[in-house]
Write an enzyme that holds these catalytic residues in place. Structure first.
Site, short mmCIF file in Angstrom:
data_model
loop_
_atom_site.label_atom_id
_atom_site.label_comp_id
_atom_site.label_asym_id
_atom_site.label_seq_id
_atom_site.Cartn_x
_atom_site.Cartn_y
_atom_site.Cartn_z
CD GLU A 1 0.46 -9.37 1.49
OE1 GLU A 1 0.21 -10.58 1.67
OE2 GLU A 1 -0.40 -8.49 1.59
CB CYS B 1 -16.83 5.42 -28.46
SG CYS B 1 -15.99 4.84 -29.93
CE1 TYR C 1 -9.24 2.92 -8.05
CE2 TYR C 1 -7.16 3.06 -9.24
CZ TYR C 1 -8.14 2.31 -8.63
OH TYR C 1 -8.01 0.95 -8.60
N GLY D 1 0.77 -1.24 0.00
CA GLY D 1 0.00 0.00 0.00
C GLY D 1 0.79 1.28 0.00
C1 LIG Z 1 -3.20 -4.76 -3.64
C2 LIG Z 1 -2.63 -5.48 -2.47
C3 LIG Z 1 -1.29 -5.28 -2.12
C4 LIG Z 1 -0.39 -4.31 -2.83
O1 LIG Z 1 -0.84 -3.01 -2.79
P1 LIG Z 1 0.09 -1.83 -3.38
O2 LIG Z 1 -0.67 -0.61 -3.08
O3 LIG Z 1 0.23 -2.08 -4.84
O4 LIG Z 1 1.39 -1.90 -2.67
C5 LIG Z 1 -0.79 -6.01 -1.07
N1 LIG Z 1 -1.55 -6.89 -0.38
C6 LIG Z 1 -2.85 -7.10 -0.69
C7 LIG Z 1 -3.62 -8.08 0.08
C8 LIG Z 1 -3.43 -6.40 -1.74
O5 LIG Z 1 -4.71 -6.61 -2.03
#
Ligand SMILES: *Cc1c(COP(=O)(O)O)cnc(C)c1O
Length: 425
Positions: free
Chosen positions: A281, A352, A325, A244
């Site tokens: 992640e 379009c 967004y 995130g």
């Molecule tokens: C989308 C997502 C991420 C990665 O998010 P980023 O904003 O691209 O870093 C990590 N973990 C989970 C569970 C996600 O759904």
């Protein structure tokens, strides 16, 4: 405004004496000639450097690349090669990872509505762990155990009740969310009890992911503290903080680096009482700034007193983020990358729809003309992966550039690809 800022460009973007921009030693003008437009150009060393930075910050076998940000066989291999595991959220993403030669044990299975087939596929691939999202999924895992499948390691996705500053569609940690077991209403503890006493899962840890494109490190620190307390209480051996981390898309934005992000998370993790494996992640932070998209201008329509529309040969089919967004981007000319940006324009695509906007309003070099190349930086995340065939547009190719060599890793779709799935009598 002057030329595009360095912080919005790939690490290895260079502007030569003629004003021509190259990425990874390859001229964007030459790449546009060779591969056509639109084209996604990734700086391969930038991708590798971000992977490396993440592994250095969090440790080996602790970084799980969120494949939905950008994924193809070459990216799967690159991330795995750099020591990352892969976060997959569907059978399709798991297939691409396995097909690329990434072992199941380096994949993590996600998703808020995994089917029986997807769970079976994940267990048969012996994924590192499954992040269980809800009670229905626990029921499905019971059913799969009854079929005789091996017992998977699972983390529970917790919704910590943290609201973050980002677009509503990509905020996921608040109580009103489709994702995860809510901590606030007792579901998280119920799920933990059930998982712990279950014979069909091996409950190893807890997980949260509070949202995407989050700039405020306080939001991460807040969620991390809640999750550390929960991990201590449940005495689990694994904790995942999710991804995130936000990235800068426009001149006015500045984001934390992966290393800075890690200091906030790891200082929260110091309060863990027992030895715990801590995972993250990241998706966007690895890939977003690594790429630019190069387009060719096809029409310029000045409407006196209103605005000037500049239309390019792509649009919402290669970058739906502005439509979804309201995201902003900058624009530069690959053949004249030092040009001052003085003329306000709206950059649109060829679909379009009036909503087919790539940049709602931006300053561009004055006098853009039909045939000019223009490029939008920071398009490496959630562009190609969210792309579509709307209007039967053929999806653009993806090129990895490194040390003066350009490698085609996804070819452009052809008209034949557009009817490949059609069943004719
Ligand atoms: C989308 C997502 C991420 C990665 O998010 P980023 O904003 O691209 O870093 C990590 N973990 C989970 C569970 C996600 O759904």
């Amino acid at each position: 405004m002057s030329a595009i800022s360095k912080h919005l460009l790939p690490d290895n973007a260079v502007i030569d004496a003629h004003g021509i921009m190259s990425i990874g030693g390859c001229s964007l003008v030459d790449l546009a000639k060779q591969f056509g437009t639109p084209v996604f150009v990734y700086d391969e060393d930038h991708l590798r450097a971000r992977c490396h930075e993440a592994v250095k910050a969090f440790g080996p076998n602790r970084v799980i690349y969120a494949t939905k940000a950008f994924f193809c066989t070459a990216m799967a291999k690159l991330a795995y090669d750099e020591g990352l595991m892969l976060d997959v959220a569907t059978g399709g993403e798991l297939f691409v990872a396995l097909n690329a030669g990434v072992p199941g044990s380096s994949c993590v299975m996600h998703g808020n509505n995994k089917s029986m087939d997807e769970l079976r596929m994940a267990i048969n691939a012996d994924v590192h762990h499954i992040v269980v999202d809800n009670f229905d999924e626990l029921d499905r895992l019971d059913a799969l155990h009854a079929e005789g499948l091996p017992v998977p390691r699972v983390q529970l996705r917790i919704t910590p009740g943290v609201s973050v500053h980002t677009h509503e569609y990509i905020a996921t940690g608040q109580n009103d969310s489709k994702f995860g077991f809510n901590l606030g209403n007792g579901d998280a503890h119920k799920a933990a009890e059930r998982a712990r006493s279950s014979k069909s899962v091996n409950f190893v840890g807890v997980h949260c992911h509070i949202g995407s494109n989050v700039f405020a490190v306080e939001n991460f620190a807040h969620a991390a503290k809640i999750m550390v307390d929960l991990a201590n209480e449940l005495e689990v051996e694994q904790l995942t903080f999710g991804g995130g981390l936000g990235v800068a898309y426009v001149e006015s934005e500045h984001a934390s680096t992966i290393t800075e992000w890690s200091t906030h998370l790891m200082s929260a993790a110091e309060q863990l009482r027992k030895p715990t494996q801590v995972f993250v992640e990241p998706g966007r932070a690895i890939v977003a700034a690594a790429a630019v998209t190069v387009y060719e201008v096809g029409t310029v329509k000045p409407i006196p007193g209103v605005r000037t529309y500049v239309a390019v040969d792509g649009g919402m089919s290669d970058n739906p983020r502005p439509v979804m967004y309201g995201s902003g981007y900058e624009l530069f000319m690959p053949a004249n990358a030092n040009a001052d940006r003085t003329e306000s324009i709206r950059l649109v695509g060829k679909h379009c729809e009036s909503g087919d906007i790539l940049i709602s309003e931006t300053l561009a070099p004055a006098g853009l003309r039909v045939g000019d190349l223009v490029a939008t930086p920071v398009t490496g995340a959630y562009g190609h992966s969210m792309g579509s065939n709307y209007n039967k547009i053929t999806r653009p190719p993806v090129v990895f550039a490194r040390n003066g060599k350009a490698r085609l890793v996804v070819r452009r779709e052809t008209y034949d690809d557009l009817v490949r799935l059609d069943v004719s009598e």
